[in-house]
Design an enzyme around this catalytic site. Structure first.
Site, PDB file in Angstrom:
ATOM      1  N   SER A   1       0.812  -1.217   0.000  1.00 25.98           N
ATOM      2  CA  SER A   1       0.000   0.000   0.000  1.00 25.98           C
ATOM      3  C   SER A   1       0.848   1.272   0.000  1.00 25.98           C
ATOM      4  O   SER A   1       0.381   2.325   0.429  1.00 25.98           O
ATOM      5  CB  SER A   1      -0.956   0.018   1.209  1.00 25.98           C
ATOM      6  N   ARG A   2       2.063   1.168  -0.484  1.00 26.53           N
ATOM      7  CA  ARG A   2       2.985   2.298  -0.544  1.00 26.53           C
ATOM      8  C   ARG A   2       3.356   2.852   0.840  1.00 26.53           C
ATOM      9  O   ARG A   2       3.876   3.958   0.948  1.00 26.53           O
ATOM     10  CB  ARG A   2       2.417   3.438  -1.417  1.00 26.53           C
TER      11      ARG A   2
END
Length: 217
Positions: free
Chosen positions: A194-195
């Site tokens: 999810s970065r």
């Protein structure tokens, strides 16, 4: 005019998931931590794990970058060898600071290193130059790196001339040798889902002690 982004490029993404990085996982000294990650990259057979991007700034204030190969790292810094008369050599003459970037894609990792750059002493440059393959030594003599040349044939002719002149014992040219970057900032980046990547930053304080902090992704 707004340029349309190619959706086939804009949609390219990978959700990183191989590993994590916490403060407890890292060594107190960034060189030790770099050595751990570098060994892991070598064991994983990451292609050219010793390749790094070197960024410099010219007299006009504009940055430039290129890939070079690290040849040594220890408590003193990170060392590579090149032509002093190249663009990066002229940049470092004007602004003796650089930034290095290692990107080990297969491990979803990056390491950024920044600091002051100095030439290594002649004996160190001589020792490394004499350890290189003969063709590489002759190429260092034949090429005026970063200078324009009219044709490939002229470059080959310069190489042949160096080969004829020096044979199997070419001396290190004075315009060729090593640089060492003395780090004051080192960042370790581990890709996460999810970065929400892990980033651990080391900075050298006024007492030459390393301060370790987590950065937001």
């Amino acid at each position: 005019m707004t340029q349309q982004v190619d959706k086939s490029i804009a949609d390219l993404r990978i959700d990183y998931s191989q590993a994590s990085l916490s403060e407890a996982d890292t060594a107190a000294d960034p060189i030790a931590q770099f050595g751990k990650w570098f060994d892991e990259a070598m064991r994983a057979e990451v292609p050219e794990a010793n390749a790094m991007s070197l960024a410099t700034v010219g007299s006009n204030g504009r940055p430039s970058s290129r890939i070079v190969l690290i040849k040594q790292f220890d408590e003193h810094g990170f060392t590579w060898f090149t032509n002093f008369d190249s663009r990066k050599g002229h940049d470092l003459e004007q602004h003796p600071y650089g930034a290095l970037l290692f990107h080990w894609v297969a491990l979803e990792r990056q390491v950024r290193v920044e600091g002051r750059v100095e030439k290594v002493d002649d004996s160190e440059s001589d020792a490394y130059f004499n350890s290189r393959p003969l063709r590489s030594r002759l190429g260092a003599i034949a090429s005026a790196q970063s200078e324009t040349i009219a044709s490939r044939e002229l470059l080959e002719a310069a190489y042949a001339k160096a080969e004829q002149q020096f044979g199997e014992h070419p001396p290190r040219p004075k315009h060729w040798g090593g640089y060492r970057l003395f780090p004051d900032t080192v960042e370790f980046w581990q890709g996460r889902r999810s970065r929400l990547h892990d980033r651990i930053l080391y900075t050298l304080d006024a007492d030459d002690k390393w301060l370790r902090q987590r950065l937001q992704p």
